[in-house]
Write a protein that holds these residues in place. Structure first.
Motif, short mmCIF file in Angstrom:
data_model
loop_
_atom_site.label_atom_id
_atom_site.label_comp_id
_atom_site.label_asym_id
_atom_site.label_seq_id
_atom_site.Cartn_x
_atom_site.Cartn_y
_atom_site.Cartn_z
N HIS A 161 0.82 -1.21 0.00
CA HIS A 161 0.00 0.00 0.00
C HIS A 161 0.85 1.26 0.00
O HIS A 161 0.43 2.29 -0.53
N PHE A 162 2.05 1.21 0.58
CA PHE A 162 2.94 2.37 0.53
C PHE A 162 3.37 2.62 -0.91
O PHE A 162 3.36 3.77 -1.39
N ALA A 163 3.72 1.55 -1.63
CA ALA A 163 4.11 1.69 -3.03
C ALA A 163 2.96 2.23 -3.87
O ALA A 163 3.15 3.08 -4.75
N LYS A 164 1.75 1.75 -3.60
CA LYS A 164 0.58 2.23 -4.35
C LYS A 164 0.31 3.70 -4.04
O LYS A 164 -0.10 4.47 -4.92
N MET A 165 0.54 4.12 -2.81
CA MET A 165 0.37 5.52 -2.43
C MET A 165 1.31 6.41 -3.23
O MET A 165 0.91 7.45 -3.76
N VAL A 166 2.57 5.99 -3.34
CA VAL A 166 3.54 6.76 -4.11
C VAL A 166 3.15 6.76 -5.59
O VAL A 166 3.24 7.79 -6.28
N HIS A 167 2.72 5.62 -6.09
CA HIS A 167 2.25 5.53 -7.48
C HIS A 167 1.14 6.54 -7.75
O HIS A 167 1.16 7.26 -8.75
N ASN A 168 0.18 6.62 -6.85
CA ASN A 168 -0.93 7.54 -7.05
C ASN A 168 -0.49 8.99 -6.93
O ASN A 168 -1.03 9.87 -7.60
N GLY A 169 0.50 9.26 -6.06
CA GLY A 169 1.03 10.61 -5.97
C GLY A 169 1.67 11.03 -7.28
O GLY A 169 1.47 12.16 -7.76
N ILE A 170 2.45 10.13 -7.89
CA ILE A 170 3.04 10.42 -9.20
C ILE A 170 1.95 10.65 -10.24
O ILE A 170 2.05 11.56 -11.08
N GLU A 171 0.92 9.85 -10.18
CA GLU A 171 -0.22 10.01 -11.08
C GLU A 171 -0.85 11.39 -10.94
O GLU A 171 -1.21 12.02 -11.95
N TYR A 172 -0.98 11.87 -9.71
CA TYR A 172 -1.52 13.22 -9.48
C TYR A 172 -0.69 14.26 -10.25
O TYR A 172 -1.24 15.14 -10.93
N GLY A 173 0.64 14.17 -10.10
CA GLY A 173 1.51 15.15 -10.74
C GLY A 173 1.45 15.08 -12.25
O GLY A 173 1.42 16.12 -12.93
N MET A 174 1.42 13.88 -12.82
CA MET A 174 1.36 13.72 -14.27
C MET A 174 0.05 14.26 -14.83
O MET A 174 0.03 14.96 -15.85
N MET A 175 -1.05 13.96 -14.16
CA MET A 175 -2.35 14.46 -14.63
C MET A 175 -2.42 15.97 -14.55
O MET A 175 -2.94 16.63 -15.45
N GLN A 176 -1.86 16.55 -13.48
CA GLN A 176 -1.89 17.99 -13.33
C GLN A 176 -1.08 18.67 -14.43
O GLN A 176 -1.48 19.71 -14.97
N ALA A 177 0.08 18.09 -14.78
CA ALA A 177 0.89 18.66 -15.85
C ALA A 177 0.16 18.62 -17.19
O ALA A 177 0.18 19.60 -17.95
N LEU A 178 -0.51 17.51 -17.49
CA LEU A 178 -1.29 17.42 -18.72
C LEU A 178 -2.43 18.44 -18.72
O LEU A 178 -2.70 19.09 -19.74
N ALA A 179 -3.07 18.60 -17.57
CA ALA A 179 -4.19 19.53 -17.47
C ALA A 179 -3.73 20.97 -17.67
O ALA A 179 -4.39 21.75 -18.38
N GLU A 180 -2.61 21.33 -17.06
CA GLU A 180 -2.11 22.70 -17.21
C GLU A 180 -1.67 22.97 -18.64
O GLU A 180 -1.87 24.07 -19.17
N GLY A 181 -1.06 21.97 -19.27
CA GLY A 181 -0.67 22.13 -20.67
C GLY A 181 -1.87 22.35 -21.57
O GLY A 181 -1.84 23.20 -22.48
N TRP A 182 -2.95 21.59 -21.32
CA TRP A 182 -4.17 21.77 -22.11
C TRP A 182 -4.74 23.17 -21.92
O TRP A 182 -5.13 23.83 -22.88
N GLU A 183 -4.77 23.65 -20.67
CA GLU A 183 -5.34 24.97 -20.41
C GLU A 183 -4.53 26.06 -21.09
O GLU A 183 -5.09 27.02 -21.65
N LEU A 184 -3.20 25.93 -21.08
CA LEU A 184 -2.37 26.94 -21.72
C LEU A 184 -2.56 26.94 -23.23
O LEU A 184 -2.64 28.00 -23.86
N LEU A 185 -2.65 25.76 -23.83
CA LEU A 185 -2.90 25.68 -25.28
C LEU A 185 -4.25 26.31 -25.63
O LEU A 185 -4.37 27.02 -26.63
N GLU A 186 -5.26 26.03 -24.81
CA GLU A 186 -6.58 26.59 -25.05
C GLU A 186 -6.58 28.11 -24.93
O GLU A 186 -7.34 28.80 -25.62
N ALA A 187 -5.73 28.65 -24.07
CA ALA A 187 -5.70 30.10 -23.85
C ALA A 187 -4.98 30.84 -24.97
O ALA A 187 -5.14 32.06 -25.10
N SER A 188 -4.22 30.12 -25.77
CA SER A 188 -3.42 30.77 -26.82
C SER A 188 -4.24 30.99 -28.08
O SER A 188 -5.04 30.14 -28.49
N ASP A 189 -4.04 32.16 -28.73
CA ASP A 189 -4.66 32.43 -30.03
C ASP A 189 -3.87 31.80 -31.16
O ASP A 189 -4.35 31.71 -32.30
#
Length: 314
Positions: A161-189
Motif C-alpha cells: 500500500h505504501f508503493a501504491k500511495m507513491v504511485h498515485n502521488g506520481i499520477e496526481y503530478g502527471m495528470m496535473q501537468a497534462l491539465a495545465e498544458g491543455w489549459e495553456l494551449l486553449e488560452a493561446s490564439d
C-alpha cells in the motif's frame, strides 16, 4: 484456486471476473444481493475449504477495518486475508498483528488498472511474508498483465500500500501537468488545433504515456470538455503521500501542488483569493470584483479616494 472476494464493485467485480476467466473458482460477497453469491461473510467463509483465502475490495478506512475484524472471528489458523483496496499503509501492520495472533496470514496489495484491468490486467504492488505471497502467486499471475512487468513483492506488511500511495502521488503530478498544458494551449490564439497537438504527442515524444492516450480519448469525445465541471476529488492517497513526505523530510513540490490544485477545484469562490484581492486593494489600490459580480473602484481609479500617505519614521 478457490478464493472469496468481498466487495464486487467496479474493481472487485472485474477482478473476480478476470479470475474466473483464468480458471479460478471465485465466491463473491457484496452488500448488493443482485451481484452477491452469498448472503453474509459467514456464509462466504463456510463455502470456502481450508486453508481459505479471502480478498477484500471495499472502501478504505472503517469499512475495511470492519470487514477484517469480522473475518478475524470467522476464519481459522492457516487461512489468509488479502486487502486489495486503497488502504492506508499504517493500517496494514495492525491488521497483520490482529490476524497473526489467531494464526491467520495477511497480505496487502496495491492494485492499479481501473476499469481497464479486466482486459489488460492489473498492476500489483504486494506487501507480506514470502510464504504468504508465494501461496498467492497463482492469483497474482492471473490478475497481472502478461509479461514480466506489472507485479512486485515490495516488502513486508504495508509495503504494497505504501508503493501504491507513491504511485498515485506520481499520477496526481502527471495528470496535473497534462491539465495545465491543455489549459495553456486553449488560452493561446496561436494554436487552433489543441486536440491535434495531444494526438501528435502520442508518438515520438518523451511524454507519450497511457495517461496521454486517455486524454486524447477524452478530447475525441468532447473536444472542449464542455460537458464537464472543473471539479476533482482525491482518493486520499495523495494526502497520505504528502503526509509521509513530511514524516520522512522528502520534498514533494509537484505532488503537493497537484493535491492542492484538486482542493482549489472544489471552491466556487476561493476564500483565500478574497483575502488576496482585499490586500491588493488595500496596499495598491487595485480594483476588486464584488460578490454580485460588479467591479469596484480601486484607489488608483478615476474618482476614487486618494490613498492615505505613508508615514515615515521620524
Amino acid at each position: 484456486m478457490r478464493i472469496g472476494m468481498v466487495g464486487l464493485g467496479r474493481m472487485g467485480g472485474n477482478m473476480a471476473e478476470r479470475l474466473r476467466r483464468g480458471g479460478h473458482e471465485v465466491i463473491g460477497y457484496d452488500r448488493d444481493p443482485r451481484v452477491s453469491d452469498v448472503g453474509s461473510l459467514a456464509e462466504l467463509v463456510d463455502r470456502l475449504q481450508p486453508p481459505r483465502t479471502v480478498w477484500v475490495m471495499v472502501p478504505s478506512g472503517e469499512p475495511t477495518r470492519a470487514v477484517v475484524a469480522e473475518l478475524a472471528e470467522l476464519l481459522s489458523p492457516g487461512d489468509l486475508v488479502v486487502d486489495g483496496g486503497n488502504s492506508h499503509y499504517a493500517d496494514d501492520r495492525g491488521h497483520a498483528e490482529r490476524l497473526g495472533a489467531k494464526g491467520i496470514g495477511f497480505v496487502d496489495v496495491g492494485v492499479s488498472g481501473g476499469v481497464w484491468g479486466l482486459h489488460q490486467g492489473y498492476a500489483l504492488m504486494v506487501g507480506g511474508t514470502e510464504e504468504d505471497v508465494r501461496r498467492l502467486m497463482p492469483i497474482f499471475e492471473t490478475l497481472k498483465p502478461e509479461g514480466e512487468d506489472g507485479f512486485v513483492h515490495a516488502g513486508g506488511h504495508g509495503a504494497g500500500h505504501f508503493a501504491k500511495m507513491v504511485h498515485n502521488g506520481i499520477e496526481y503530478g502527471m495528470m496535473q501537468a497534462l491539465a495545465e498544458g491543455w489549459e495553456l494551449l486553449e488560452a493561446s490564439d496561436l494554436v487552433t488545433d489543441v486536440a491535434g497537438c495531444f494526438r501528435s504527442w502520442r508518438s515520438g515524444t518523451v511524454i507519450r504515456s497511457w495517461l496521454l492516450d486517455l486524454l486524447v480519448r477524452a478530447l475525441e469525445e468532447d473536444e472542449e470538455l464542455s460537458r464537464l465541471r472543473g471539479y476533482a476529488e482525491d482518493s486520499g492517497e495523495g494526502r497520505w503521500a504528502v503526509q509521509a513526505a513530511v514524516e520522512h523530510a522528502v520534498p514533494l513540490p509537484v505532488i503537493t501542488a497537484a493535491l492542492y490544485a484538486r482542493f482549489a477545484s472544489r471552491q466556487p469562490d476561493s476564500p483565500a483569493m478574497k483575502v488576496v484581492a482585499a490586500l491588493r486593494n488595500q496596499f495598491g489600490g487595485h480594483a476588486v470584483t464584488s460578490a454580485e459580480g460588479g467591479r469596484a473602484k480601486g484607489a488608483d481609479s478615476p474618482g476614487a479616494d486618494v490613498a492615505p500617505p505613508i508615514e515615515t519614521e521620524k
